[in-house]
Design an enzyme around this catalytic site. Structure first.
Site, PDB file in Angstrom:
ATOM      1  CB  CYS A  85      -0.944   0.010   1.192  1.00 60.25           C
ATOM      2  SG  CYS A  85      -2.154  -1.324   1.150  1.00 60.25           S
ATOM      3  CB  CYS A 208     -13.893  -0.180   5.917  1.00 63.40           C
ATOM      4  SG  CYS A 208     -14.331  -1.331   7.251  1.00 63.40           S
ATOM      5  CB  SER A 209     -10.283   3.249   3.213  1.00 64.33           C
ATOM      6  OG  SER A 209      -9.592   2.038   2.989  1.00 64.33           O
ATOM      7  CE  LYS A 334     -14.317   6.079   6.702  1.00 63.43           C
ATOM      8  NZ  LYS A 334     -15.063   5.764   5.508  1.00 63.43           N
ATOM      9  CG  HIS A 338      -5.628   2.348  -0.254  1.00 59.52           C
ATOM     10  ND1 HIS A 338      -4.574   3.098  -0.730  1.00 59.52           N
ATOM     11  CD2 HIS A 338      -5.065   1.278   0.390  1.00 59.52           C
ATOM     12  CE1 HIS A 338      -3.436   2.524  -0.390  1.00 59.52           C
ATOM     13  NE2 HIS A 338      -3.715   1.410   0.279  1.00 59.52           N
TER      14      HIS A 338
END
Length: 397
Positions: A85, A208-209, A334, A338
């Site tokens: 990531c 959660c994103s 958020k 991502h």
């Protein structure tokens, strides 16, 4: 011991960032072209002036040709990197060191990812063969372990910690609602966040994103050349990266209340930049809020809060746009989702806007004598991850 670093040896002179979201209207090449074009325009340069390129992507391409074919680059070097990531940050770090070494005069770092086209909700990758000790939990399940561990260690009630998690999501959605590039651009009431459907442990949907597509790019030159391209460059103060031994998931001493990799990379970055107090020197920070308890733990690992105090600092609005240390002023993961290769450079793009005073007025942070912006990018999970921290500033010295 900290890295020697390259403080004030290189500078960002142009940046570009696409809109993040479910970009069914754009291919990987389209996103690369758009981010690069914005960066070229920002720096006032043409593509042939770039000596070399660094591309960060996890699964949207498997060589430098992902970038060279999109931009029709004329036989220039393109290095494709991946570091989970933190992939976009890794592309940026390598590009900066290439200029600092004297190998190139001007380079571009670009991160891109098309997750929605994969058909999966989350990271798309095949797990390599292992010795059997690798965790099989989903990412939400792994990060959900932070909440009960923190509560037990610091004697925080489940209700109070849940309120702090909810406040993180509320804050970041509030900021994202004021960002035209964000995937989610609506404020969300705390009551709605707290009552959302559960995902794992105490994590609900809004903890959660999201999953999104996007790209971002930066143009980097030697510091002494920076003012040839812009009157407001950003100078690199620190670039720190730490990869852990990956033993946390089976180490009986690991308690799921910290990321040691983040602690080490932050210490390294602060030493490189000459920062003694993050609270005193940082104007704003962009951190890896993949899940709401992650941001709470990061506030302590990065030195923004004392141990056991981040949940209270969050509830006391310390990290809001008007707080003492605004965090995720653009909305964070958020609000943006991502797209792996792009997130690290998207964070730097927000520093570019904020430190130059170019963020929209409704979310522009006041300088208040503070000089620096910080980005933090995490890859992996609790107890087994990589961590990147950068510090940038609008002036040399």
């Amino acid at each position: 011991m900290s890295s020697r670093g390259i403080k004030d040896k290189v500078a960002i002179v142009g940046m570009g960032c696409t809109r993040f979201g479910e970009r069914w209207d754009a291919s990987t090449s389209d996103l690369v072209i758009d981010a690069a074009a914005d960066a070229f325009a920002s720096a006032g340069v043409e593509q042939p002036e770039i000596d070399a390129f660094w591309l960060g992507t996890m699964n949207s391409g498997f060589s430098g040709m992902t970038l060279s074919t999109a931009l029709k680059i004329d036989y220039k070097p393109v290095t494709r990197v991946e570091n989970f990531c933190a992939t976009g940050s890794e592309a940026f770090r390598n590009a900066c060191y290439a200029v600092a070494s004297g190998a190139y005069d001007m380079v571009m770092a670009l991160g891109v990812e098309k997750l929605k086209d994969s058909g999966y909700s989350g990271l798309t990758r095949a797990n390599p063969p292992s010795d059997g000790t690798a965790t099989t939990l989903t990412a939400p399940a792994r990060f959900s372990l932070l909440a009960p561990a923190y509560q037990a260690k610091y004697d925080v009630s489940r209700a109070d910690f849940k309120r702090a998690m909810t406040r993180v999501a509320w804050k970041n959605h509030y900021n994202g609602a004021r960002n035209e590039r964000a995937q989610f651009r609506s404020e969300v009431a705390e009551e709605t966040i707290a009552a959302a459907a559960p995902v794992a442990g105490d994590l609900g949907v809004f903890d959660c994103s999201g999953v999104s597509d996007g790209a971002a790019a930066a143009i980097i030159v030697r510091a002494e050349d920076a003012y040839r391209f812009t009157d407001r460059p950003l100078f690199i103060k620190a670039l720190a990266f730490a990869a852990g031994p990956g033993t946390g998931t089976f180490d009986p001493d690991y308690d799921y209340t910290t990321f040691e990799e983040v602690v080490r990379s932050a210490q390294d970055a602060y030493a490189q930049a000459g920062i003694e107090s993050a609270a005193d020197d940082l104007m704003m920070a962009e951190v890896h809020d993949c899940f709401t308890p992650t941001e709470l733990v990061l506030m302590e690992d990065l030195g923004f809060s004392a141990r056991g105090q981040a949940w209270q600092d969050t509830l006391n609005s310390r990290f809001t746009l008007t707080g003492d240390l605004p965090v995720n002023t653009d909305g964070g993961l958020k609000s943006f989702g991502h797209p792996i290769g792009a997130s690290g450079l998207r964070m730097l793009f927000e520093c570019w806007l904020q430190l130059r005073g170019e963020a929209p007025p409704e979310r522009q942070v006041r300088h208040r004598g503070k000089r620096y912006g910080l980005t933090h990018n995490l890859g992996g999970g609790p107890g087994e991850c990589v961590s990147f921290v950068s510090v940038v500033g609008p002036e040399p010295g």
